[in-house]
Write a protein that holds these residues in place. Structure first.
Motif, short mmCIF file in Angstrom:
data_model
loop_
_atom_site.label_atom_id
_atom_site.label_comp_id
_atom_site.label_asym_id
_atom_site.label_seq_id
_atom_site.Cartn_x
_atom_site.Cartn_y
_atom_site.Cartn_z
N LEU A 56 -30.92 -6.71 7.58
CA LEU A 56 -31.84 -7.48 7.10
C LEU A 56 -32.08 -8.03 5.12
O LEU A 56 -32.26 -8.84 4.53
N ALA A 59 -29.54 -10.75 5.32
CA ALA A 59 -30.05 -11.77 5.16
C ALA A 59 -31.09 -12.45 3.75
O ALA A 59 -31.17 -13.23 4.19
N ARG A 60 -31.50 -11.32 3.50
CA ARG A 60 -32.53 -11.61 2.48
C ARG A 60 -32.35 -11.04 1.48
O ARG A 60 -32.45 -9.95 1.21
N LYS A 179 -42.51 -5.67 17.20
CA LYS A 179 -41.32 -7.21 16.65
C LYS A 179 -42.07 -8.46 16.15
O LYS A 179 -41.85 -8.58 15.33
N TYR A 180 -43.57 -8.72 16.31
CA TYR A 180 -44.37 -9.95 16.02
C TYR A 180 -45.18 -9.29 14.45
O TYR A 180 -45.07 -10.23 13.94
N PHE A 182 -44.53 -7.00 12.80
CA PHE A 182 -42.66 -7.00 11.63
C PHE A 182 -42.90 -8.48 10.72
O PHE A 182 -42.21 -8.48 9.99
N LEU A 186 -43.59 -10.36 7.29
CA LEU A 186 -42.26 -11.06 6.79
C LEU A 186 -42.20 -12.28 6.51
O LEU A 186 -42.35 -12.83 5.33
N ILE A 192 -40.65 -17.41 5.03
CA ILE A 192 -39.73 -18.14 5.67
C ILE A 192 -40.09 -17.69 6.72
O ILE A 192 -40.96 -17.59 7.81
N THR A 193 -39.13 -18.41 7.81
CA THR A 193 -39.33 -18.34 9.32
C THR A 193 -38.73 -17.88 9.98
O THR A 193 -37.51 -17.53 9.92
N VAL A 194 -38.91 -16.90 10.86
CA VAL A 194 -38.55 -15.61 12.24
C VAL A 194 -39.50 -16.53 13.00
O VAL A 194 -38.22 -16.46 13.87
N PHE A 195 -40.10 -16.83 12.76
CA PHE A 195 -40.08 -17.27 14.89
C PHE A 195 -40.41 -18.83 14.52
O PHE A 195 -41.29 -19.34 13.95
N GLY A 196 -40.47 -19.76 15.65
CA GLY A 196 -40.30 -21.23 15.89
C GLY A 196 -41.94 -21.96 16.24
O GLY A 196 -43.12 -21.22 15.83
N TYR A 200 -41.32 -18.33 19.52
CA TYR A 200 -41.06 -17.64 19.76
C TYR A 200 -39.19 -17.56 18.88
O TYR A 200 -39.45 -18.00 18.03
#
Lengths: 200, 167
Positions: A56, A59-60, A179-180, A182, A186, A192-196, A200
């Motif tokens: 993490l 990545a950031r 997961k979702y 957190f 973020l 940012i884009t974590v999920f599309g 998912y």
């Protein structure tokens, strides 16, 4: 120092850091102290919270990342100190809750208990900013300096084992919900884009 | 451009900008390409499961990543893949050597050849074997399948792809 007191001091100095917790005692104590939702509480992969936090942080690089590790977990993945040293993430702070026991299974003594110098191991791995702290006043005093400047920083928080076997409740989210929560936290915070687009 | 350049290119086209790696001799050339790419963050690790966790953390940073390792290392990761990635439904894209195939005449790889797919099937981890350069175009689709299925996905590189025809 009690683990709960160490967590309270850490929480006081947290600022805007995102936190990753190793499973078990460290995660339960951090949840009890903070009820923090922008924290990732590992449900498994004992030993690998530090590697997750490193990913993490890599990545950031603009995001302050803390890992609240535990001594039992660290000993399952000591190589993470080498990886952390080589990557030298300026935004990463590695806190080790060091109580010398496997707390959640009944305070069973850890291997080589009382003889392991984790801060020295971190320094030997190539993390020069590595310290050991054993009381809350010293932790409170040291944190501003540990949080200033470039990481990585490694702090061995030497706490008392809790022999009362008190059951500290874990955070109440299941794995996928963690997961979702957190990831969405973020996304919202960092833009940012974590999920599309399909989630998912 | 050789096959390792091609795999590296396909990963870049897929949007991968972080790679966590631990080599065996089949994937070492690919790792070399990754290491020389200034636009790809390279995280060499000391144990393969570290690569799994690094990529899992990177996922939450919105970064596309790949874990590169040998088949033997992949087998050492099963606990972490189950209790981190399956438990939390975190996708992780793995590129691994397909060791122990009938054209891999190394005695210390034969168990990996016989049991790796069976282990992945038991965990319900999807995988795909690439045997020809013409098939490397599947990498973006494989990556998307990994995201869609929210679990580990292993892209295996066959011996004849990365080492040529001779055993």
């Amino acid at each position: 120092m009690r683990a709960a007191d160490a967590m309270a001091v850490l929480a006081k100095h947290r600022g805007d850091a995102v936190v990753v917790c190793a499973l078990g005692m460290a995660a339960n104590e951090w949840w009890a102290a903070t009820q923090s939702e922008d924290t990732f509480y590992m449900h498994g992969a004992m030993g690998f919270a530090a590697s997750f936090a490193l990913g993490l942080a890599a990545a950031r690089p603009e995001l302050p990342v803390w890992v609240i590790n535990a001594d039992g977990s660290l000993c399952m993945n000591l190589g993470c100190l080498l990886t952390e040293a080589q990557q030298a993430p300026r935004n990463l702070r590695h806190f080790l809750v060091d109580n010398g026991v496997y707390q959640t299974v009944g305070a069973v003594p850890m291997v080589n208990r009382g003889r392991t110098d984790f801060a020295a191991m971190a320094r030997a791995a190539g993390i020069p900013r590595a310290v050991a702290i054993s009381d809350t006043a010293a932790l409170d005093a040291a944190l501003p300096e540990l949080l200033a400047g470039d990481g990585p920083v490694f702090a061995d928080l030497q706490v008392e084992p809790d022999t009362s076997h008190r059951a500290i409740p874990p955070m109440p989210y299941e794995g996928p919900e963690m997961k979702y929560r957190f990831g969405r936290a973020l996304e919202k915070r960092l833009g940012i884009t974590v999920f599309g687009p399909q989630g998912y | 451009m050789d096959v390792h350049d091609m795999i590296h290119d396909r990963l870049r086209e897929t949007g991968v900008t972080l790679a966590a790696t631990l080599p065996d001799d089949w994937v070492a050339p690919l790792i070399g390409r990754i290491d020389r790419d200034p636009e790809m963050r390279h995280v060499p690790v000391a144990r393969e499961a570290e690569a799994i966790a690094v990529c899992s953390g990177a996922f939450f940073g919105g970064v596309r990543s790949v874990a590169v390792m040998g088949a033997t290392g992949l087998l050492t990761c099963m606990g972490e893949l189950a209790t981190l990635n399956l438990r939390h439904q975190i996708p992780v894209f793995i590129v691994a050597s397909r060791r122990g195939s009938i054209d891999d005449h190394r005695v210390y790889q034969e168990v990996q050849g016989r049991r790796t797919f069976a282990v992945l099937d038991a965990y319900d981890f999807p995988y795909h074997v690439v045997e020809r350069t013409e098939d490397l175009g599947c990498i973006p689709d494989a990556y998307e399948a990994c995201r869609l299925q929210k679990r580990p996905f292993v892209l295996f590189l066959a011996r004849k792809l990365v080492k040529g025809a001779a055993a």
